[in-house]
Motif scaffolding. Structure first.
Motif, PDB file in Angstrom:
ATOM      1  N   THR A 111     103.005 -35.115  59.357  1.00 31.67           N
ATOM      2  CA  THR A 111     101.849 -34.361  59.853  1.00 31.67           C
ATOM      3  C   THR A 111     100.566 -35.170  59.762  1.00 31.67           C
ATOM      4  O   THR A 111      99.694 -35.031  60.629  1.00 31.67           O
ATOM      5  N   ARG A 112     100.433 -36.015  58.753  1.00 35.18           N
ATOM      6  CA  ARG A 112      99.234 -36.878  58.690  1.00 35.18           C
ATOM      7  C   ARG A 112      99.166 -37.802  59.900  1.00 35.18           C
ATOM      8  O   ARG A 112      98.098 -37.992  60.481  1.00 35.18           O
ATOM      9  N   ARG A 113     100.292 -38.386  60.277  1.00 37.38           N
ATOM     10  CA  ARG A 113     100.319 -39.255  61.463  1.00 37.38           C
ATOM     11  C   ARG A 113     100.010 -38.452  62.730  1.00 37.38           C
ATOM     12  O   ARG A 113      99.253 -38.894  63.590  1.00 37.38           O
ATOM     13  N   LEU A 114     100.593 -37.279  62.834  1.00 39.89           N
ATOM     14  CA  LEU A 114     100.380 -36.425  64.001  1.00 39.89           C
ATOM     15  C   LEU A 114      98.906 -36.061  64.158  1.00 39.89           C
ATOM     16  O   LEU A 114      98.318 -36.238  65.227  1.00 39.89           O
ATOM     17  N   TYR A 115      98.281 -35.588  63.073  1.00 39.64           N
ATOM     18  CA  TYR A 115      96.893 -35.158  63.168  1.00 39.64           C
ATOM     19  C   TYR A 115      95.930 -36.336  63.278  1.00 39.64           C
ATOM     20  O   TYR A 115      94.880 -36.206  63.907  1.00 39.64           O
TER      21      TYR A 115
END
Length: 130
Positions: free
Chosen positions: A22-26
């Protein structure tokens, strides 16, 4: 049962995997938003990356009423949060809190284009033209 499932989820490292993903996605969504804001709305607002959270601040010109601006954009289906609603005294320039969590990076150009179209309908001070 739920607590046992959660304990297994944590013990097996799934939370860390989820957080990395999720960190990469956001981060990708924030980058796409900032790129498009700069490309399409640099004449209206200035935004910079944030280290945490799912919103960026879009700093407006001092003459713009951010509350009126956000209301005018909302009437056209573009939703932001005016900084003016979160303060008692004005110590910072007017700004809009712009979220990026709900828009995929590949759709950000169109989302910001919609915001740019909505901005064009506003009067210089931020209110909606009659």
């Amino acid at each position: 049962m739920m607590q046992a499932a959660l304990a297994d989820f944590l013990a097996e490292g799934h939370l860390h995997t989820h957080l990395r993903r999720t960190r990469r996605l956001y981060a990708a969504r924030q980058d796409a938003l900032l790129e498009q804001l700069d490309a399409q709305l640099a004449h209206r607002l200035t935004a910079r990356p944030v280290a945490a959270g799912l919103h960026v601040m879009g700093w407006l010109e001092a003459s713009v009423n951010d509350i009126d601006c956000a209301r005018g954009l909302a009437r056209q289906g573009v939703f932001t949060y005016p900084l003016g609603e979160y303060r008692v005294q004005r110590r910072l320039p007017p700004a809009l809190l712009i979220g990026f969590a709900g828009t995929a990076a590949e759709h950000m150009a169109r989302a910001v284009a919609r915001m740019a179209e909505a901005f064009e309908q506003l009067e210089p001070g931020g209110a909606v033209e009659a």
